[in-house]
Write a protein that holds these residues in place. Structure first.
Motif, PDB file in Angstrom:
ATOM      1  N   SER A  72     -27.171 -15.282 -19.878  1.00 66.15           N
ATOM      2  CA  SER A  72     -26.667 -13.908 -19.983  1.00 66.15           C
ATOM      3  C   SER A  72     -26.659 -13.391 -21.418  1.00 66.15           C
ATOM      4  CB  SER A  72     -25.241 -13.845 -19.425  1.00 66.15           C
ATOM      5  OG  SER A  72     -25.199 -14.241 -18.077  1.00 66.15           O
ATOM      6  N   LEU A  73     -26.355 -12.100 -21.541  1.00 66.34           N
ATOM      7  CA  LEU A  73     -26.181 -11.439 -22.850  1.00 66.34           C
ATOM      8  C   LEU A  73     -27.405 -11.652 -23.744  1.00 66.34           C
ATOM      9  CD1 LEU A  73     -22.457 -12.472 -23.373  1.00 66.34           C
ATOM     10  CD2 LEU A  73     -23.316 -10.241 -22.645  1.00 66.34           C
ATOM     11  N   ASP A  74     -28.577 -11.431 -23.159  1.00 73.36           N
ATOM     12  CA  ASP A  74     -29.831 -11.681 -23.866  1.00 73.36           C
ATOM     13  C   ASP A  74     -30.421 -10.426 -24.503  1.00 73.36           C
ATOM     14  OD1 ASP A  74     -30.174 -10.772 -21.169  1.00 73.36           O
ATOM     15  OD2 ASP A  74     -32.304 -11.271 -21.291  1.00 73.36           O
ATOM     16  N   LEU A  75     -29.799  -9.271 -24.266  1.00 78.14           N
ATOM     17  CA  LEU A  75     -30.344  -8.025 -24.801  1.00 78.14           C
ATOM     18  C   LEU A  75     -29.636  -7.603 -26.087  1.00 78.14           C
ATOM     19  CD1 LEU A  75     -30.743  -5.884 -21.547  1.00 78.14           C
ATOM     20  CD2 LEU A  75     -32.544  -7.079 -22.814  1.00 78.14           C
ATOM     21  N   SER A  76     -30.391  -6.993 -26.979  1.00 78.74           N
ATOM     22  CA  SER A  76     -29.838  -6.492 -28.243  1.00 78.74           C
ATOM     23  C   SER A  76     -29.610  -4.982 -28.158  1.00 78.74           C
ATOM     24  CB  SER A  76     -30.796  -6.787 -29.401  1.00 78.74           C
ATOM     25  OG  SER A  76     -31.035  -8.166 -29.521  1.00 78.74           O
ATOM     26  N   ASP A  77     -28.705  -4.500 -28.999  1.00 79.94           N
ATOM     27  CA  ASP A  77     -28.505  -3.057 -29.081  1.00 79.94           C
ATOM     28  C   ASP A  77     -29.505  -2.462 -30.074  1.00 79.94           C
ATOM     29  OD1 ASP A  77     -27.564  -3.728 -31.578  1.00 79.94           O
ATOM     30  OD2 ASP A  77     -25.509  -3.055 -31.233  1.00 79.94           O
ATOM     31  N   ARG A  78     -29.366  -1.189 -30.382  1.00 83.91           N
ATOM     32  CA  ARG A  78     -30.319  -0.514 -31.275  1.00 83.91           C
ATOM     33  C   ARG A  78     -30.296  -1.077 -32.686  1.00 83.91           C
ATOM     34  NH1 ARG A  78     -29.425   5.854 -29.499  1.00 83.91           N
ATOM     35  NH2 ARG A  78     -30.186   5.622 -27.343  1.00 83.91           N
ATOM     36  N   LYS A  79     -29.187  -1.720 -33.049  1.00 81.20           N
ATOM     37  CA  LYS A  79     -29.085  -2.325 -34.382  1.00 81.20           C
ATOM     38  C   LYS A  79     -29.614  -3.751 -34.419  1.00 81.20           C
ATOM     39  CE  LYS A  79     -25.012   0.379 -35.705  1.00 81.20           C
ATOM     40  NZ  LYS A  79     -23.580   0.307 -36.138  1.00 81.20           N
ATOM     41  N   GLY A  80     -30.050  -4.241 -33.268  1.00 75.89           N
ATOM     42  CA  GLY A  80     -30.598  -5.591 -33.204  1.00 75.89           C
ATOM     43  C   GLY A  80     -29.564  -6.682 -33.020  1.00 75.89           C
ATOM     44  N   GLU A  81     -28.329  -6.300 -32.689  1.00 74.51           N
ATOM     45  CA  GLU A  81     -27.283  -7.297 -32.489  1.00 74.51           C
ATOM     46  C   GLU A  81     -27.384  -7.875 -31.081  1.00 74.51           C
ATOM     47  OE1 GLU A  81     -23.332  -6.661 -34.321  1.00 74.51           O
ATOM     48  OE2 GLU A  81     -24.026  -4.602 -34.616  1.00 74.51           O
ATOM     49  N   ILE A  82     -27.666  -9.181 -31.013  1.00 70.94           N
ATOM     50  CA  ILE A  82     -27.904  -9.844 -29.737  1.00 70.94           C
ATOM     51  C   ILE A  82     -26.640  -9.830 -28.882  1.00 70.94           C
ATOM     52  CG2 ILE A  82     -27.312 -12.140 -30.611  1.00 70.94           C
ATOM     53  CD1 ILE A  82     -30.109 -11.301 -28.084  1.00 70.94           C
ATOM     54  N   GLY A  83     -26.834  -9.586 -27.603  1.00 68.94           N
ATOM     55  CA  GLY A  83     -25.730  -9.571 -26.652  1.00 68.94           C
ATOM     56  C   GLY A  83     -25.141  -8.210 -26.427  1.00 68.94           C
ATOM     57  N   LYS A  84     -25.255  -7.328 -27.408  1.00 70.62           N
ATOM     58  CA  LYS A  84     -24.625  -6.009 -27.296  1.00 70.62           C
ATOM     59  C   LYS A  84     -25.436  -5.030 -26.449  1.00 70.62           C
ATOM     60  CE  LYS A  84     -21.524  -6.031 -31.242  1.00 70.62           C
ATOM     61  NZ  LYS A  84     -21.022  -5.303 -32.426  1.00 70.62           N
ATOM     62  N   GLY A  85     -26.560  -5.524 -25.920  1.00 66.60           N
ATOM     63  CA  GLY A  85     -27.311  -4.733 -24.960  1.00 66.60           C
ATOM     64  C   GLY A  85     -27.053  -5.194 -23.533  1.00 66.60           C
ATOM     65  N   GLY A  86     -26.147  -6.182 -23.406  1.00 66.83           N
ATOM     66  CA  GLY A  86     -25.819  -6.688 -22.076  1.00 66.83           C
ATOM     67  C   GLY A  86     -26.788  -7.746 -21.589  1.00 66.83           C
ATOM     68  N   THR A  87     -26.986  -7.786 -20.276  1.00 66.17           N
ATOM     69  CA  THR A  87     -27.795  -8.818 -19.627  1.00 66.17           C
ATOM     70  C   THR A  87     -28.976  -8.159 -18.917  1.00 66.17           C
ATOM     71  OG1 THR A  87     -25.836 -10.197 -19.314  1.00 66.17           O
ATOM     72  CG2 THR A  87     -27.760 -10.710 -17.957  1.00 66.17           C
ATOM     73  N   SER A  88     -30.171  -8.687 -19.158  1.00 65.31           N
ATOM     74  CA  SER A  88     -31.387  -8.097 -18.595  1.00 65.31           C
ATOM     75  C   SER A  88     -31.575  -8.461 -17.124  1.00 65.31           C
ATOM     76  CB  SER A  88     -32.606  -8.580 -19.384  1.00 65.31           C
ATOM     77  OG  SER A  88     -32.828  -9.960 -19.150  1.00 65.31           O
ATOM     78  N   VAL A  89     -32.442  -7.702 -16.457  1.00 58.83           N
ATOM     79  CA  VAL A  89     -32.787  -7.996 -15.069  1.00 58.83           C
ATOM     80  C   VAL A  89     -33.451  -9.369 -14.976  1.00 58.83           C
ATOM     81  CG1 VAL A  89     -34.156  -7.264 -13.082  1.00 58.83           C
ATOM     82  CG2 VAL A  89     -33.055  -5.555 -14.519  1.00 58.83           C
ATOM     83  N   ASP A  90     -34.308  -9.689 -15.927  1.00 64.50           N
ATOM     84  CA  ASP A  90     -34.960 -11.004 -15.927  1.00 64.50           C
ATOM     85  C   ASP A  90     -33.934 -12.124 -16.025  1.00 64.50           C
ATOM     86  OD1 ASP A  90     -37.475  -9.923 -15.695  1.00 64.50           O
ATOM     87  OD2 ASP A  90     -37.903  -9.978 -17.852  1.00 64.50           O
ATOM     88  N   ALA A  91     -32.904 -11.932 -16.841  1.00 61.33           N
ATOM     89  CA  ALA A  91     -31.864 -12.952 -16.980  1.00 61.33           C
ATOM     90  C   ALA A  91     -31.080 -13.115 -15.680  1.00 61.33           C
ATOM     91  CB  ALA A  91     -30.925 -12.584 -18.127  1.00 61.33           C
ATOM     92  N   VAL A  92     -30.773 -12.008 -15.021  1.00 60.75           N
ATOM     93  CA  VAL A  92     -30.066 -12.072 -13.738  1.00 60.75           C
ATOM     94  C   VAL A  92     -30.916 -12.809 -12.707  1.00 60.75           C
ATOM     95  CG1 VAL A  92     -29.190 -10.687 -11.818  1.00 60.75           C
ATOM     96  CG2 VAL A  92     -28.655 -10.037 -14.171  1.00 60.75           C
ATOM     97  N   ARG A  93     -32.219 -12.555 -12.715  1.00 62.53           N
ATOM     98  CA  ARG A  93     -33.113 -13.257 -11.796  1.00 62.53           C
ATOM     99  C   ARG A  93     -33.138 -14.759 -12.113  1.00 62.53           C
ATOM    100  NH1 ARG A  93     -36.998 -11.089  -8.636  1.00 62.53           N
ATOM    101  NH2 ARG A  93     -37.075  -9.158  -9.833  1.00 62.53           N
ATOM    102  N   GLN A  94     -33.141 -15.112 -13.405  1.00 64.70           N
ATOM    103  CA  GLN A  94     -33.113 -16.519 -13.801  1.00 64.70           C
ATOM    104  C   GLN A  94     -31.831 -17.200 -13.340  1.00 64.70           C
ATOM    105  OE1 GLN A  94     -34.053 -16.027 -18.135  1.00 64.70           O
ATOM    106  NE2 GLN A  94     -35.479 -17.720 -17.755  1.00 64.70           N
ATOM    107  N   ILE A  95     -30.705 -16.507 -13.493  1.00 60.28           N
ATOM    108  CA  ILE A  95     -29.430 -17.056 -13.025  1.00 60.28           C
ATOM    109  C   ILE A  95     -29.483 -17.312 -11.525  1.00 60.28           C
ATOM    110  CG2 ILE A  95     -26.972 -16.557 -12.676  1.00 60.28           C
ATOM    111  CD1 ILE A  95     -27.103 -14.909 -15.300  1.00 60.28           C
ATOM    112  N   THR A  96     -30.008 -16.328 -10.784  1.00 62.91           N
ATOM    113  CA  THR A  96     -30.103 -16.449  -9.326  1.00 62.91           C
ATOM    114  C   THR A  96     -30.969 -17.642  -8.936  1.00 62.91           C
ATOM    115  OG1 THR A  96     -29.870 -14.049  -9.113  1.00 62.91           O
ATOM    116  CG2 THR A  96     -30.748 -15.232  -7.219  1.00 62.91           C
ATOM    117  N   ASN A  97     -32.128 -17.788  -9.579  1.00 61.88           N
ATOM    118  CA  ASN A  97     -33.026 -18.911  -9.271  1.00 61.88           C
ATOM    119  C   ASN A  97     -32.380 -20.247  -9.614  1.00 61.88           C
ATOM    120  OD1 ASN A  97     -34.985 -17.116  -8.393  1.00 61.88           O
ATOM    121  ND2 ASN A  97     -36.063 -17.075 -10.343  1.00 61.88           N
TER     122      ASN A  97
END
Length: 220
Positions: A72-97
């Motif tokens: 989780s928390l693999d996305l960055s915000d506009r400033k490049g801070e990791i996690g502050k963009g939340g969790t991507s669809v790909d990450a959710v799919r990885q968790i599910t698998n």
């Protein structure tokens, strides 16, 4: 034995501890569902809430917690801070698998199904309602235009959707279609009219646009 001795020392004068331990009730207690630790972790917290709701705490193994947060928390915000963009669809799919593989390997007996976009239609697809009423659904709802947020759906009837929103707020004012629930901490904290919830419009607590919809069904 170690657990028994620990509780006996802590509550030496309380025979209730021995009764609890003998019955195993300590481990079967329904734990209140959790709220987010930050502005960004709705996805991992909702995954963990799904297992708190479906099982007693003995079923939630440390490796499940570790891997859910690891992906989780693999996305960055506009400033490049990791996690502050939340969790991507790909990450959710990885968790599910990962959860499906882990459940199969450990014979835990649950399965996860990942649905997206047109597949997430609560009105046309009756199977979604049936699956959720036998398990749970992790889905995204609109908070404001263009902004979506993960919640845990635990029950659907002919009029309402019952879900737990992991974002804690003091601003709780019932509306015609949205009710805040205070006495079900281990189950749900919102009750929303079904027609409001399933709307294609981007409005508070609606599923919103088809192209933005995501749903993970977890059944045991």
């Amino acid at each position: 034995m170690e657990i028994r001795e620990t509780f006996f020392l802590v509550g030496r004068s309380h025979s209730i501890w021995e009764k609890i331990l003998k019955k195993g009730a300590w481990f079967r207690l329904k734990i209140p569902l959790s709220y987010q630790f930050s502005e960004f972790d709705c996805a991992p917290v909702t995954f963990l809430n799904a297992f708190l709701y479906l099982f007693d705490r003995t079923m939630t193994e440390p490796s499940m917690i570790q891997n859910i947060f690891q992906y989780s928390l693999d996305l960055s915000d506009r400033k490049g801070e990791i996690g502050k963009g939340g969790t991507s669809v790909d990450a959710v799919r990885q968790i599910t698998n990962w959860l499906n593989t882990y459940s199969q390997d450990k014979k835990l007996g649950f399965t996860c199904t990942f649905l997206m976009e047109d597949e997430v239609n609560f009105i046309k697809n009756e199977n979604i309602k049936n699956y959720i009423n036998k398990g749970v659904g992790i889905t995204t709802v609109c908070i404001t235009e263009g902004m979506y947020h993960y919640i845990l759906v635990v029950k659907i009837d002919k009029d309402y959707v019952y879900f737990f929103d992991p974002y804690y707020t003091d601003d709780k004012q019932d509306q015609d279609d949205i009710e805040y629930v205070y006495d079900k901490p281990a189950e749900y904290n919102r009750r929303v009219k079904l027609d409001w919830f399933t709307s294609h419009e981007e409005r508070f607590y609606s599923l919103g646009k088809m192209e933005r919809r995501k749903l993970i069904l977890i059944n045991k």
